[in-house]
Design an enzyme around this catalytic site. Structure first.
Site, PDB file in Angstrom:
ATOM      1  N   ASP A 184      -4.448   8.033  -6.443  1.00  0.00           N
ATOM      2  CA  ASP A 184      -5.533   8.016  -5.460  1.00  0.00           C
ATOM      3  C   ASP A 184      -6.390   9.265  -5.508  1.00  0.00           C
ATOM      4  O   ASP A 184      -5.887  10.375  -5.685  1.00  0.00           O
ATOM      5  CB  ASP A 184      -4.962   7.861  -4.048  1.00  0.00           C
ATOM      6  CG  ASP A 184      -4.548   6.435  -3.777  1.00  0.00           C
ATOM      7  OD1 ASP A 184      -5.411   5.547  -3.930  1.00  0.00           O
ATOM      8  OD2 ASP A 184      -3.385   6.199  -3.447  1.00  0.00           O
ATOM      9  N   GLU A 239      -6.738  -5.425   2.785  1.00  0.00           N
ATOM     10  CA  GLU A 239      -5.649  -4.674   2.159  1.00  0.00           C
ATOM     11  C   GLU A 239      -5.342  -3.518   3.084  1.00  0.00           C
ATOM     12  O   GLU A 239      -6.254  -2.843   3.569  1.00  0.00           O
ATOM     13  CB  GLU A 239      -6.087  -4.102   0.804  1.00  0.00           C
ATOM     14  CG  GLU A 239      -6.173  -5.124  -0.303  1.00  0.00           C
ATOM     15  CD  GLU A 239      -6.673  -4.502  -1.607  1.00  0.00           C
ATOM     16  OE1 GLU A 239      -7.056  -5.283  -2.486  1.00  0.00           O
ATOM     17  OE2 GLU A 239      -6.705  -3.257  -1.737  1.00  0.00           O
TER      18      GLU A 239
END
Lengths: 266, 403
Positions: free
Chosen positions: A60, A49
């Site tokens: 995040d 990824e």
């Protein structure tokens, strides 16, 4: 769907082991090094990824934020990332590649243009963190037309009814978020609970490949190897940050941790 | 794009949370969807619940201080020599700003949802201060996310929040201002959404958050409509001028008037010059869970902004404002730091009110247009914040602070 991601899972099923999936940020620490790093870890990894950084990453944690800000400070742009993917896909160790990021970047580029570009440079899958079902229906079908796997997300708070609908609309791979957290949080649920939820999804459709992410480190990975795949992101990104801070080569450190992770699941 | 008649601005969205088919929505992480849906259902129920409505009424009246005054700024009107200038003085609320309304409602919803923890973002500290106060009043634990640059420039409000028992989480990433404070608060919600109620500080965020905000601030226009009828016997021809950061006070100030023809009630929004996505035709973008006009660069990254006013130093704008812009119901312009400071000087010299830096932007526009208008024209400025939080900035920029 005729897609490398699907083929990889079929192969791993024969080998009776989960996929090792890594997440790193494209452009961190800089354009070329991020590509070299990706090539280097690809020898040991099954699916990669690659994050396309956004400067307002609301899901995040600190590690991936830092990595994203570093990449942006070093000037990475979406078109650079597409060029790097193209180069990566020519490498002999290249693995299926999933681009991951926030919808604003796709929206700004134009949905259709984005998917076409992905197809053209060899992107195999897409994860768009904040484009959840059912709002992603149109975009997911655009991806399907181009044989790009749109990865749906399922979280611990996803209700059963919703889960069934998401799975019905999903492509070959589904991402199960192990716990309620931003990326990089400490695993706050037991592997047993995670596997229980994993099995619940699997029961709805055993043909879907379910990878588990969030809180996966070299300490937790082996307890979850019954999953179809395990994603290591923040732990790897932190290794890169730590080596940069200590003026060591991030490439060596990253390869070392990936090898270690692999050894725990084979 | 058309505005539906007889429906409050905050209820004009479709089933996916979009205003005018393109502003707003729910661009959120999967994990927060269930809590957001639960909150949506709860809010729909509470809005019709007699107990909730009575409690709201009681809090607005006895806790926030009831109806805020509406009066003519006679000296400013005379000085500018044009339109009549009136003031809706929302800064007289307990908590010195319109943020009192949605801080209080959010604290009440938090309480009624059975949660003990309340988190919110703040720029100028007005929302933080009000959330800390409302949380204390209702016995909740409050966490406020604030950029380190804003903590330094709005220290008066920071002290207030701490004294009210709130925990302040300093945000040092990115711009160190409101945009990153909102992001960090949303991250906290992603991890704690099952136990904590998220109060977004403006009319931004995923649909339900902006909706709760404007539902609450609409108290301003509910009162104003009554006061206008008391004063003039009807709704006269008006220009309603309001400053816009995220846009929570303007939407509350305008809500009761959106059905009027714009020749009858004109809506004018004033942004800060270097944080003006609406006035400068910024691109439709996704920020903090919603599609909106937002300042971005070519690659889609959110652009840095500048304003002396921490409350306006934000690259995005409420989806509802995008809707009002595209429906051509409101007009948007901007004022510079300097114009806002000049407005403060003039207004405080002539009048007893003390507008904070944010509403000074609205006064700057008023000062620009009033002299060109006839004496029978009526301008109303929403004085949505009180200046004492900015004393340090005024002292530095002007060399004095009026008594």
């Amino acid at each position: 769907m005729n897609n490398l991601i699907n083929k990889t899972f079929l192969k791993l099923k024969r080998e009776n082991r989960p996929a090792l999936v890594t997440y790193t940020v494209a452009g961190d620490p800089n354009k070329n090094q991020s590509l070299t790093l990706l090539k280097k870890i690809s020898k040991h990894v099954d699916i990669v990824e690659w994050g396309f950084p956004h400067n307002c990453p609301t899901a995040d944690g600190k590690e991936i934020q830092n990595s994203s800000y570093r990449a942006l400070e070093n000037g990475i742009k979406l078109n650079d990332i597409f060029n790097l993917v193209k180069k990566y896909k020519k490498d002999k160790n290249a693995k299926p590649l999933i681009l991951m990021g926030y919808y604003q970047m796709v929206f700004n580029y134009g949905e259709e243009k984005f998917v076409n570009k992905c197809k053209q440079v060899g992107v195999d899958g897409l994860i768009i963190v904040d484009l959840i079902w059912p709002y992603n229906k149109k975009f997911a079908s655009l991806c399907k037309k181009k044989s790009v796997c749109f990865v749906q997300l399922i979280a611990p708070t996803t209700t059963n009814q919703r889960m069934m609908r998401i799975i019905k609309d999903s492509h070959d791979m589904i991402y199960y978020i192990s716990m309620l957290s931003t990326t990089g949080g400490k695993l706050k649920v037991t592997p047993k609970t995670i596997l229980k939820n994993f099995n619940k999804i699997k029961k709805i459709n055993k043909n879907k490949n379910i990878v588990v992410g969030f809180g996966i480190t070299d300490k937790t990975i082996s307890s979850l190897k019954k999953a179809d795949g395990l994603v290591v992101g923040s732990a790897l990104v932190k290794t890169i940050t730590d080596s940069l801070n200590q003026r060591r080569d991030p490439l060596i450190a990253a390869e070392k941790i990936v090898k270690k992770l692999k050894s725990k699941i084979i | 794009m058309k505005i539906k008649k007889g429906i409050p601005i905050y209820d004009q969205h479709d089933k996916n949370g979009f205003y005018g088919g393109k502003f707003g929505g729910n661009f959120v992480a999967e994990g927060t969807l269930k809590p957001i849906q639960d909150l949506t259902k709860l809010f729909a129920k509470l809005r019709k619940d007699k107990k909730f409505l009575a409690k709201k009424e009681q809090l607005f009246k006895s806790y926030l201080g009831g109806e805020t005054p509406f009066f003519k700024l006679k000296n400013l009107t005379k000085y500018l020599g044009g339109a009549q200038i009136w003031c809706k003085d929302v800064s007289s609320l307990k908590g010195s700003a319109h943020k009192g309304y949605h801080a209080t409602i959010n604290a009440l919803i938090c309480k009624m949802s059975g949660r003990k923890y309340l988190c919110g973002d703040t720029g100028a500290g007005m929302f933080g201060k009000n959330l800390a106060m409302a949380g204390k009043h209702l016995g909740l634990k409050v966490k406020i996310f604030m950029g380190t640059k804003d903590i330094a420039r709005q220290s008066v409000n920071v002290k207030f929040m701490r004294d009210a028992g709130a925990e302040i989480v300093p945000v040092d990433s990115g711009s160190k201002t409101l945009v990153d404070a909102v992001s960090e608060c949303m991250r906290y919600y992603v991890s704690n959404c099952e136990t904590t109620h998220l109060a977004v500080g403006s009319a931004i965020g995923a649909n339900i958050f902006s909706k709760i905000c404007v539902y609450s601030t609409s108290q301003i226009s509910i009162e104003l409509k009554k006061q206008l009828i008391q004063q003039f016997g009807k709704i006269p021809k008006l220009k309603l001028i309001n400053v816009i950061g995220g846009g929570s006070s303007a939407l509350g100030f305008w809500n009761e008037f959106i059905d009027y023809d714009k020749k009858h009630v004109e809506l004018i929004g004033v942004e800060a010059k270097y944080a003006a996505p609406l006035a400068t035709n910024a691109k439709l973008s996704i920020l903090h869970g919603a599609a909106q006009y937002c300042l971005t660069n070519k690659d889609g990254q959110i652009s840095p902004t500048h304003s002396l006013s921490a409350g306006l130093d934000y690259p995005g704008s409420s989806p509802m404002h995008g809707f009002l812009k595209d429906a051509k119901r409101a007009r948007f312009t901007f004022a510079s730091d300097k114009e806002a400071l000049q407005a403060f000087k003039l207004v405080t010299k002539l009048e007893a009110i003390r507008p904070s830096l944010e509403p000074c932007h609205a006064f700057a526009e008023c000062i620009k247009i009033a002299p060109k208008l006839k004496k029978d024209q009526i301008i109303i400025v929403n004085n949505c914040g009180e200046a004492s939080k900015d004393k340090k900035i005024f002292l530095k920029e002007l060399g004095y602070y009026p008594s």
